[in-house]
Motif scaffolding. Structure first.
Motif, PDB file in Angstrom:
ATOM      1  N   LYS A  43       0.817  -1.220   0.000  1.00  0.00           N
ATOM      2  CA  LYS A  43       0.000   0.000   0.000  1.00  0.00           C
ATOM      3  C   LYS A  43       0.847   1.264   0.000  1.00  0.00           C
ATOM      4  O   LYS A  43       0.364   2.342  -0.361  1.00  0.00           O
ATOM      5  N   GLU A  44       2.104   1.124   0.394  1.00  0.00           N
ATOM      6  CA  GLU A  44       3.020   2.259   0.430  1.00  0.00           C
ATOM      7  C   GLU A  44       4.171   2.030  -0.545  1.00  0.00           C
ATOM      8  O   GLU A  44       4.510   0.880  -0.855  1.00  0.00           O
ATOM      9  N   PRO A  45       4.799   3.105  -1.036  1.00  0.00           N
ATOM     10  CA  PRO A  45       5.970   2.948  -1.905  1.00  0.00           C
ATOM     11  C   PRO A  45       7.090   2.189  -1.195  1.00  0.00           C
ATOM     12  O   PRO A  45       7.176   2.206   0.039  1.00  0.00           O
ATOM     13  N   LYS A  56      10.554   1.781   0.259  1.00  0.00           N
ATOM     14  CA  LYS A  56      11.490   2.775   0.787  1.00  0.00           C
ATOM     15  C   LYS A  56      12.923   2.261   0.666  1.00  0.00           C
ATOM     16  O   LYS A  56      13.228   1.138   1.044  1.00  0.00           O
ATOM     17  N   SER A  70      11.690   7.061  -2.696  1.00  0.00           N
ATOM     18  CA  SER A  70      10.963   5.792  -2.648  1.00  0.00           C
ATOM     19  C   SER A  70      10.474   5.414  -4.044  1.00  0.00           C
ATOM     20  O   SER A  70      10.380   6.268  -4.941  1.00  0.00           O
ATOM     21  N   ARG A 113       7.402   4.103  -6.232  1.00  0.00           N
ATOM     22  CA  ARG A 113       5.965   3.877  -6.267  1.00  0.00           C
ATOM     23  C   ARG A 113       5.665   2.522  -6.897  1.00  0.00           C
ATOM     24  O   ARG A 113       6.392   2.078  -7.792  1.00  0.00           O
ATOM     25  N   VAL A 114       4.603   1.904  -6.439  1.00  0.00           N
ATOM     26  CA  VAL A 114       4.249   0.574  -6.941  1.00  0.00           C
ATOM     27  C   VAL A 114       4.085   0.582  -8.451  1.00  0.00           C
ATOM     28  O   VAL A 114       4.539  -0.339  -9.153  1.00  0.00           O
ATOM     29  N   GLU A 115       3.461   1.628  -8.996  1.00  0.00           N
ATOM     30  CA  GLU A 115       3.213   1.674 -10.439  1.00  0.00           C
ATOM     31  C   GLU A 115       4.499   1.871 -11.247  1.00  0.00           C
ATOM     32  O   GLU A 115       4.506   1.675 -12.468  1.00  0.00           O
ATOM     33  N   ASP A 116       5.600   2.261 -10.589  1.00  0.00           N
ATOM     34  CA  ASP A 116       6.876   2.463 -11.283  1.00  0.00           C
ATOM     35  C   ASP A 116       7.857   1.322 -11.070  1.00  0.00           C
ATOM     36  O   ASP A 116       9.013   1.406 -11.472  1.00  0.00           O
ATOM     37  N   THR A 156       9.557   8.859 -14.288  1.00  0.00           N
ATOM     38  CA  THR A 156       9.164   9.583 -13.080  1.00  0.00           C
ATOM     39  C   THR A 156      10.250  10.561 -12.664  1.00  0.00           C
ATOM     40  O   THR A 156       9.974  11.718 -12.302  1.00  0.00           O
ATOM     41  N   GLU A 165       9.247  14.445 -12.564  1.00  0.00           N
ATOM     42  CA  GLU A 165       8.978  14.975 -11.230  1.00  0.00           C
ATOM     43  C   GLU A 165      10.201  15.554 -10.536  1.00  0.00           C
ATOM     44  O   GLU A 165      10.071  16.458  -9.714  1.00  0.00           O
TER      45      GLU A 165
END
Length: 478
Positions: free
Chosen positions: A165-167, A169, A175, A177-180, A398, A402
């Motif tokens: 549920k969290e990126p 670390k 961190s 991200r799950v989608e990356d 990303t 970003e």
């Protein structure tokens, strides 16, 4: 007593994208430090072997030796649908006996081995012949931090990473991200995950890690890699940011239909579209991209390849035979070639990307966000429309959007869903026409200046390469 200069053996993974930065690194050792350099080529078929020889003849300028290792057939060792994350480690393991035989016959033998994270089985050869051994992954520092930390994540994280549920670390670093997530981390039951964890462990068996980036581009990550309380206690090896290592453009007076066409265009007026030497798109995505470019009403160069049923990772390194079996551009939408006669240039042959990006008419780059392409874009001051397909490209996209602010990203991931023509049209015009594109162009020019400064005498990468060269020379005196 005067000692001889180090002899550096470079063993890149198969594929043009892996080979090109090794050629650039070899040039730096040969020209800046007068080292002898031998590059060992690993080929998977006659076509990749031919492409490699063509590129080397154009870019090496006779500065180093080239040894072509025997072609490796791994068809009986892997599943036909195996991904790149499985095929590359298997190929590099199987090539070790041939590499050893070649080293054994050389006089003088190399004193240094530099290979990629999936080439570390060759460390056994280095140890046998008293060679120092280094790793040069052709990616950014952020991915290296993930690579060395994955064996720890493997023990600490329960269940699939994609269900977190969290990126993820990484101490001291951004961190993930799950989608990356990097492709090998998407399925922990897949063999490519095991290969990647193994690579993270074996990376620490090296004498040091070269990274094709520079201190000022990823300061936070490099600090973490060296910090004994963060990733430094995991890696326990020196890190050398030696980038950006790319092949430099050749004579810009290049002739031929492509450059003749480019010479007629206004500065910053052309969108360059290419997804690297190994990637292919599906038929549907190829069609949508064609219409998107046409609707944008911007001039473009598109390095296009015949679409395949498999795209991205599974199509990588499977050769270009598909192009030869199709009618010339017959897979593009009906009437497309006639409609874009005055605004677009479509090509399927290999062409020097850095030569195209060096041309003043290029104003944007639709890129899969491979790290070589990213570095070339930065050095030429070209903004990117990020179109990540596989491997670490989602992470890179990303970072470019970003953190660096030098790219625009699509609303959907091309690796998950077909990107529609309207989305492509909008993103092209955002860079080429809209006011926002000016700010992005300013930012990439700031990065260009930073990169050039790092590589100049006295710059951070120049100093790192000099420190590395001294370590090679010290090893010879042991």
């Amino acid at each position: 007593m005067e000692t001889s200069k180090p002899h550096v053996a470079l063993l890149p993974l198969p594929g043009i994208g892996h080979m090109i930065p090794y050629l650039g690194l070899g040039k730096l050792f040969a020209t800046h430090h007068n080292f002898k350099v031998t590059i060992f080529l690993v080929s998977i078929d006659h076509l990749s072997q031919k492409q490699s020889k063509t590129i080397i003849s154009e870019m090496s300028n006779g500065l180093f030796n080239v040894v072509q290792l025997p072609q490796i057939d791994i068809t009986k060792l892997i599943d036909p649908n195996a991904t790149m994350g499985i095929r590359l480690p298997v190929i590099m393991r199987e090539i070790v006996p041939a590499f050893r035989s070649s080293i054994a016959t050389m006089k003088p033998r190399p004193s240094v081995l530099i290979t990629d994270i999936f080439g570390t089985d060759a460390f056994s050869v280095a140890e046998e012949f008293n060679m120092s051994k280094y790793v040069f992954p052709v990616v950014h520092a952020w991915l290296i931090s993930l690579t060395i930390y994955t064996p720890i994540l493997d023990k600490e994280v329960k269940g699939e990473y994609v269900h977190q549920k969290e990126p993820l670390k990484i101490p001291g670093c951004a961190s993930i991200r799950v989608e990356d997530l990097f492709d090998p981390l998407l399925d922990r039951t897949n063999q490519q995950y095991d290969e990647y964890v193994r690579a993270g462990i074996r990376l620490r068996m090296s004498d040091g890690v070269l990274i094709n980036s520079w201190e000022e581009l990823e300061p936070k990550t490099f600090a973490a890699l060296r910090d004994d309380k963060l990733l430094g206690c995991v890696l326990e090896r020196p890190v050398y940011p030696v980038g950006p290592v790319v092949t430099q453009s050749s004579d810009l007076s290049k002739s031929g239909l492509l450059f003749d066409w480019l010479n007629k265009q206004l500065n910053d007026s052309v969108v360059y579209v290419s997804f690297g030497s190994g990637a292919t798109l599906s038929h549907e995505q190829t069609t949508e991209l064609a219409f998107g470019l046409e609707l944008s009403k911007q001039r473009f160069i598109w390095v296009v390849h015949a679409p395949t049923e498999e795209s991205g990772d599974k199509a990588y390194l499977k050769g270009r035979s598909g192009d030869e079996n199709h009618d010339q551009f017959g897979y593009l939408p009906e009437g497309f070639m006639s409609r874009i006669q005055n605004v677009g240039f479509v090509i399927s042959d290999w062409v020097s990307q850095v030569d195209i990006l060096s041309h003043p008419s290029i104003g944007a780059f639709i890129s899969q966000c491979g790290w070589n392409s990213t570095l070339e874009s930065i050095l030429k001051g070209i903004p990117i429309i990020a179109f990540p397909l596989f491997a670490e490209q989602k992470m890179t996209a990303t970072m470019l959007t970003e953190e660096f602010g030098m790219a625009v990203r699509l609303e959907v991931l091309p690796s998950n869903k077909v990107v529609g023509r309207e989305e492509i049209q909008n993103k092209v015009r955002k860079i080429m026409v809209d006011k926002e594109g000016h700010g992005i162009r300013d930012r990439v020019n700031e990065l260009k200046y930073s990169a050039e400064k790092a590589m100049c005498k006295g710059g951070s990468s120049y100093r790192a390469l000099s420190e590395l060269a001294k370590s090679f020379e010290a090893h010879m005196q042991l």
